[in-house]
Design an enzyme around this catalytic site. Structure first.
Site, short mmCIF file in Angstrom:
data_model
loop_
_atom_site.label_atom_id
_atom_site.label_comp_id
_atom_site.label_asym_id
_atom_site.label_seq_id
_atom_site.Cartn_x
_atom_site.Cartn_y
_atom_site.Cartn_z
CE LYS A 54 23.53 30.16 -109.15
NZ LYS A 54 24.22 29.01 -109.71
CD GLN A 98 23.37 25.49 -110.39
OE1 GLN A 98 23.33 26.66 -110.76
NE2 GLN A 98 23.96 25.13 -109.26
CG ASP A 121 28.94 29.96 -113.86
OD1 ASP A 121 28.87 30.45 -112.72
OD2 ASP A 121 28.16 29.12 -114.30
N1 GUN Z 1 26.98 24.60 -109.05
C1 GUN Z 1 27.39 24.99 -107.82
N2 GUN Z 1 27.93 26.24 -107.87
C2 GUN Z 1 27.84 26.64 -109.17
C3 GUN Z 1 28.21 27.83 -109.85
O1 GUN Z 1 28.75 28.78 -109.28
N3 GUN Z 1 27.95 27.85 -111.20
C4 GUN Z 1 27.36 26.81 -111.85
N4 GUN Z 1 27.17 26.94 -113.15
N5 GUN Z 1 27.02 25.69 -111.24
C5 GUN Z 1 27.25 25.61 -109.91
#
Ligand code: GUN
Length: 284
Positions: A54, A98, A121
């Site tokens: 990311k 995350q 998100d």
């Molecule tokens: N962990 C796995 N996928 C995601 C996601 O799309 N967003 C976040 N914040 N954590 C994750």
């Protein structure tokens, strides 16, 4: 006949290129670029890879980015203070916490601390509520990525039978809502659904987000279908989806691969949401 393979990696690349151009135009006008803060608590290896990807995506498109790597034993109060500080920081337009968090931290409470305006998100209850009311501020990244792929493939969803396998808050439920807003007739299936193969075989589009390797088999699909595989499972050291790809691809019209399907689209949608968050601050 084998299916058309929907290339999520290529579509995501095109979206990133478009975003990079928009950021370049912003900076040339003297504006600050969109900013994303990514928080990782603990040292889960899969999460470390996701977070690194990311961050690299942000750098590639010219975003401002901050990575906050906290030890697994971080007290909740420290994480709370960091989130509240990022909420106030004008350089930061999006905050991504995350998941999963270490057990001792209250995931729901921490996610709710993120300002809904910076919740790229789309996990905050206010944003989830707005999505379900049909007035979304952001779209959750994975289902938004699926919708974008269907748009690129020029799939007209009006009146189509869409089956979503999986009912998670992050994928299954919002996916169903978004298909519904495009006028599909939507069925949500899950682990207790009776006669799942009959239901999936009758669909025009099947989205599988159940988290079980090769769950959707050849017996569960039929000719002419579009199959979207949201799964990311480790099997014998390999990344595999929720669909038995080799067998299913012999039958259906189109299918997304794993890797290179929905995964890259999810990351592209995070960039899109961060752009959107910046625009909302600037233009209201
Ligand atoms: N962990 C796995 N996928 C995601 C996601 O799309 N967003 C976040 N914040 N954590 C994750």
């Amino acid at each position: 006949m084998t299916a058309n393979i929907i290339d999520g990696k290529a579509i995501a690349g095109a979206i990133r290129a478009d975003i990079a151009q928009k950021v370049k135009n912003m900076v040339e006008k003297g504006l600050h670029p969109p900013g994303l803060a990514v928080i990782l608590v603990g040292d889960d290896p899969a999460s470390q890879i996701y977070v690194r990807n990311k961050k690299n995506d942000c750098i590639k498109v010219g975003f401002y980015t901050e990575e906050h790597l906290l030890p697994a034993m971080t007290p909740e109060d420290e994480l709370r203070k960091l989130i509240l500080r990022l909420n106030q920081d004008p350089k930061i337009h999006g905050i991504l916490l995350q998941l999963p968090l270490p057990k001792d931290l209250n995931e729901k409470a921490m996610l709710e601390l993120i300002s809904p305006e910076k919740d790229v998100d789309c996990f905050h209850p206010v944003n989830v509520g707005n999505l379900f009311l049909g007035i979304p501020r952001f779209l959750p990244c994975t289902p938004a990525g699926v919708m974008e792929m269907l748009k690129y493939e020029k799939v007209d969803l009006k009146g189509k039978k869409a089956v979503v396998v999986g009912r998670s808050n992050i994928v299954g439920k919002p996916m169903a809502m978004m298909l519904l807003s495009e006028h599909a007739t939507v069925t949500i299936c899950h682990s207790r659904t009776v006669n799942l193969p009959k239901i999936t075989r009758e669909a025009d589009i099947v989205v599988v987000a159940i988290g079980k390797a090769k769950f959707l088999t050849a017996e569960m699909v039929s000719k002419g279908q579009i199959i979207i595989d949201v799964g990311q499972n480790r099997l014998d050291e390999k990344l595999v989806g929720d669909v038995d790809f080799d067998a299913v691809a012999q039958i259906v019209a189109a299918i997304t691969p794993v890797p290179g399907g929905v995964g890259p689209m999810t990351r592209a949608m995070l960039l899109k949401n961060t752009m959107q968050a910046e625009r909302l601050v600037r233009k209201g």
